[in-house]
Every structure is written in C-alpha cells, then in structure tokens.
Scaffold this motif. Structure first.
Motif, PDB file in Angstrom:
ATOM      1  N   VAL A 251      13.338   4.069  -6.586  1.00 56.12           N
ATOM      2  CA  VAL A 251      12.232   3.198  -6.190  1.00 56.12           C
ATOM      3  C   VAL A 251      12.049   2.153  -7.286  1.00 56.12           C
ATOM      4  N   HIS A 252      11.940   0.878  -6.876  1.00 51.62           N
ATOM      5  CA  HIS A 252      11.851  -0.231  -7.823  1.00 51.62           C
ATOM      6  C   HIS A 252      10.412  -0.489  -8.287  1.00 51.62           C
ATOM      7  N   VAL A 253       9.437  -0.365  -7.374  1.00 50.63           N
ATOM      8  CA  VAL A 253       8.037  -0.652  -7.691  1.00 50.63           C
ATOM      9  C   VAL A 253       7.166   0.447  -7.085  1.00 50.63           C
ATOM     10  N   VAL A 254       6.222   0.962  -7.884  1.00 46.65           N
ATOM     11  CA  VAL A 254       5.229   1.914  -7.395  1.00 46.65           C
ATOM     12  C   VAL A 254       3.854   1.311  -7.659  1.00 46.65           C
ATOM     13  N   TRP A 255       3.051   1.219  -6.604  1.00 47.34           N
ATOM     14  CA  TRP A 255       1.666   0.764  -6.740  1.00 47.34           C
ATOM     15  C   TRP A 255       0.754   1.976  -6.598  1.00 47.34           C
ATOM     16  N   VAL A 256      -0.233   2.071  -7.462  1.00 46.70           N
ATOM     17  CA  VAL A 256      -1.240   3.127  -7.378  1.00 46.70           C
ATOM     18  C   VAL A 256      -2.615   2.473  -7.310  1.00 46.70           C
ATOM     19  N   PRO A 257      -3.110   2.220  -6.087  1.00 46.10           N
ATOM     20  CA  PRO A 257      -4.479   1.721  -5.952  1.00 46.10           C
ATOM     21  C   PRO A 257      -5.465   2.830  -6.308  1.00 46.10           C
ATOM     22  N   ASP A 258      -6.490   2.489  -7.049  1.00 47.24           N
ATOM     23  CA  ASP A 258      -7.531   3.433  -7.439  1.00 47.24           C
ATOM     24  C   ASP A 258      -8.854   2.911  -6.886  1.00 47.24           C
ATOM     25  N   PRO A 259      -9.289   3.420  -5.723  1.00 46.93           N
ATOM     26  CA  PRO A 259     -10.524   2.916  -5.114  1.00 46.93           C
ATOM     27  C   PRO A 259     -11.748   3.062  -6.005  1.00 46.93           C
ATOM     28  N   GLU A 260     -11.811   4.127  -6.796  1.00 46.86           N
ATOM     29  CA  GLU A 260     -12.974   4.342  -7.651  1.00 46.86           C
ATOM     30  C   GLU A 260     -13.034   3.312  -8.779  1.00 46.86           C
ATOM     31  N   ALA A 261     -11.892   3.030  -9.423  1.00 47.04           N
ATOM     32  CA  ALA A 261     -11.834   2.052 -10.508  1.00 47.04           C
ATOM     33  C   ALA A 261     -11.689   0.624  -9.977  1.00 47.04           C
TER      34      ALA A 261
ATOM     35  N   GLN B  67       9.409  -1.012 -17.871  1.00 41.43           N
ATOM     36  CA  GLN B  67       8.371  -2.016 -18.110  1.00 41.43           C
ATOM     37  C   GLN B  67       7.047  -1.297 -18.315  1.00 41.43           C
ATOM     38  N   PRO B  68       6.146  -1.914 -19.085  1.00 44.99           N
ATOM     39  CA  PRO B  68       4.834  -1.284 -19.244  1.00 44.99           C
ATOM     40  C   PRO B  68       4.044  -1.328 -17.935  1.00 44.99           C
ATOM     41  N   GLU B  69       3.138  -0.383 -17.788  1.00 43.54           N
ATOM     42  CA  GLU B  69       2.258  -0.391 -16.616  1.00 43.54           C
ATOM     43  C   GLU B  69       1.473  -1.703 -16.601  1.00 43.54           C
ATOM     44  N   ARG B  70       1.233  -2.198 -15.374  1.00 38.81           N
ATOM     45  CA  ARG B  70       0.423  -3.406 -15.237  1.00 38.81           C
ATOM     46  C   ARG B  70      -0.749  -3.082 -14.328  1.00 38.81           C
ATOM     47  N   VAL B  71      -1.962  -3.311 -14.815  1.00 33.87           N
ATOM     48  CA  VAL B  71      -3.166  -3.035 -14.049  1.00 33.87           C
ATOM     49  C   VAL B  71      -3.713  -4.343 -13.499  1.00 33.87           C
ATOM     50  N   SER B  72      -3.880  -4.394 -12.185  1.00 31.84           N
ATOM     51  CA  SER B  72      -4.481  -5.556 -11.527  1.00 31.84           C
ATOM     52  C   SER B  72      -5.925  -5.228 -11.189  1.00 31.84           C
ATOM     53  N   LEU B  73      -6.790  -6.165 -11.505  1.00 31.37           N
ATOM     54  CA  LEU B  73      -8.207  -6.003 -11.231  1.00 31.37           C
ATOM     55  C   LEU B  73      -8.550  -6.584  -9.868  1.00 31.37           C
ATOM     56  N   GLU B  74      -9.792  -6.453  -9.488  1.00 32.71           N
ATOM     57  CA  GLU B  74     -10.241  -6.782  -8.140  1.00 32.71           C
ATOM     58  C   GLU B  74      -9.925  -8.223  -7.713  1.00 32.71           C
ATOM     59  N   ASP B  75     -10.004  -9.182  -8.606  1.00 36.70           N
ATOM     60  CA  ASP B  75      -9.768 -10.579  -8.234  1.00 36.70           C
ATOM     61  C   ASP B  75      -8.316 -11.010  -8.430  1.00 36.70           C
ATOM     62  N   ASP B  76      -7.463 -10.107  -8.901  1.00 34.75           N
ATOM     63  CA  ASP B  76      -6.056 -10.434  -9.113  1.00 34.75           C
ATOM     64  C   ASP B  76      -5.297 -10.406  -7.786  1.00 34.75           C
ATOM     65  N   THR B  77      -4.206 -11.158  -7.734  1.00 33.75           N
ATOM     66  CA  THR B  77      -3.338 -11.181  -6.560  1.00 33.75           C
ATOM     67  C   THR B  77      -2.108 -10.326  -6.842  1.00 33.75           C
ATOM     68  N   LEU B  78      -1.787  -9.444  -5.898  1.00 35.48           N
ATOM     69  CA  LEU B  78      -0.594  -8.609  -6.026  1.00 35.48           C
ATOM     70  C   LEU B  78       0.598  -9.346  -5.447  1.00 35.48           C
ATOM     71  N   THR B  79       1.678  -9.385  -6.194  1.00 35.02           N
ATOM     72  CA  THR B  79       2.911 -10.004  -5.699  1.00 35.02           C
ATOM     73  C   THR B  79       4.084  -9.101  -6.050  1.00 35.02           C
ATOM     74  N   ILE B  80       5.063  -9.103  -5.172  1.00 35.38           N
ATOM     75  CA  ILE B  80       6.340  -8.405  -5.431  1.00 35.38           C
ATOM     76  C   ILE B  80       7.459  -9.273  -4.898  1.00 35.38           C
ATOM     77  N   ASP B  81       7.559 -10.468  -5.469  1.00 37.15           N
ATOM     78  CA  ASP B  81       8.542 -11.458  -5.014  1.00 37.15           C
ATOM     79  C   ASP B  81       9.971 -10.931  -5.054  1.00 37.15           C
ATOM     80  N   ASP B  82      10.256 -10.000  -5.948  1.00 35.30           N
ATOM     81  CA  ASP B  82      11.610  -9.480  -6.035  1.00 35.30           C
ATOM     82  C   ASP B  82      11.898  -8.421  -4.969  1.00 35.30           C
ATOM     83  N   VAL B  83      10.867  -7.998  -4.229  1.00 36.62           N
ATOM     84  CA  VAL B  83      11.055  -7.030  -3.129  1.00 36.62           C
ATOM     85  C   VAL B  83      10.826  -7.714  -1.796  1.00 36.62           C
ATOM     86  N   ILE B  84       9.680  -8.380  -1.638  1.00 39.21           N
ATOM     87  CA  ILE B  84       9.366  -9.102  -0.403  1.00 39.21           C
ATOM     88  C   ILE B  84       9.284 -10.576  -0.728  1.00 39.21           C
TER      89      ILE B  84
END
Length: 193
Positions: free
Chosen positions: A156-166, A176-193
């Motif tokens: 698996v190339h990318v794993v997303w873990v949404p945390d509804p509580e946080a 690669q280091p973990e990357r945390v996206s906050l509520e106003d951030d945009t999720l992109t996976i240009d290398d997959v989709i």
C-alpha cells in the motif's frame, strides 16, 4: 476535498474494541468466509491478524459518516474519472500462512493494478494503493501504526487515518514522516489519483 468535508460536526463516543476468541488454532480466510455476520448480540465483522480471529462490532454513526464521505470522494474523484476502482469496507488479503485479512474503511486501486483479483471466498487479493482506516475512540495509535506498517509491507502506497475526535487526517507513506492534515487543509494524492 478538505478534512472538514469528511468529518461530521460532532463526534460522540463509540466503542469498537477488537476481541480475540481465545482459541489456540489459527483461523484461515476460508474460516472467516463461512462465519455469520449476525450473532445473537448483533451484527459483527471479522479480521484475521496472522490467523488470530478479531471480531469487530459494526461502525458507529460518526465512523460510518466519515467512511461514507471518503468512499464517495474516492468514487467521484477517482473511479468516475477513470483512474481506477474505489471500494468501501472491503476485505483485503495482505498475506497467507498465517492469514492476514483486513477490512479497511475505504480503498482505491489504480488502473496500474487492475484487473482486480479475488480469492475464492470473494475477498480482494489486489493490494490497493490507498487505504483508509477511520480511527475509533478506542483505537490506540501504537496499534494503528502497526497496522499501517503491515499495509506498507504488503504494497500500500498511502494510508489515511481520519480521526473524527481530533478532527484530523494523518497520512502515512513509506519512508516519509507522518503528515497530519487539519480541518481546513485539503487532502491530495496526485500520485495515486
């Protein structure tokens, strides 16, 4: 899509706790395929952790809402645009002997990995490029990271873990280091989709 689009406004507590059946013999994919999805206590789903049976209650409302939002976005942004196949809550075989069967909340398989391969029991043998595991309140980060490592070992190339509580989405990629996206951030996976 933004993290806010995926997460509902509130996240009430829910209890999802894997339970072991306590038996010493290892279970197989074929064993899981014939197990009932409804028990006297209610609906249940199963995973195999190297032959150890894990029983999981059905997801709660907030978990299901996040899962549905992500699966819909993957369908619209990926599958409908011809980039591959989107799946929601699908059984994926990571390896056999001992068997590792997981049920990610959502997954995306690009055209490069098509056609899809299925086991005789109907589970996906094609490893997705993207998997999504919505974090439940009782999911420990150590266990999540162990599962992420297993996904990555399987390809698996990318794993997303949404945390509804946080109200975050943590992205995991190999080496690669973990990357945390906050509520106003945009999720992109240009290398997959």
């Amino acid at each position: 899509m933004t993290v806010a689009e995926l997460l509902p406004p509130v996240a009430p507590p829910q209890s999802v706790q894997p339970l072991s059946n306590g038996q010493s013999r290892l279970f197989t994919i074929a064993d899981v395929a014939v197990m009932p999805s409804d028990l006297p206590s209610g609906p249940v789903k199963y995973e195999l952790d190297n032959g150890r049976l894990i029983t999981l209650p059905p997801p709660g409302d907030i978990h299901g809402a996040v899962q549905g939002n992500l699966a819909t976005h993957l369908k619209v942004q990926g599958e409908f645009r011809g980039f591959g196949k989107a799946r929601a809550e699908v059984g994926v075989i990571l390896h056999r002997n001992p068997d590792r069967l997981v049920g990610p909340d959502a997954a995306f398989i690009t055209n490069a990995r098509l056609p899809l391969c299925h086991s005789s029991e109907g589970y996906l043998e094609t490893i997705p490029e993207l998997v999504v595991e919505v974090r439940s309140k009782n999911d420990a980060w150590a266990e999540i990271r162990r599962k992420v490592a297993e996904y990555q070992t399987a390809g698996v190339h990318v794993v997303w873990v949404p945390d509804p509580e946080a109200r975050t989405v943590t992205e995991f990629r190999p080496d690669q280091p973990e990357r945390v996206s906050l509520e106003d951030d945009t999720l992109t996976i240009d290398d997959v989709i």
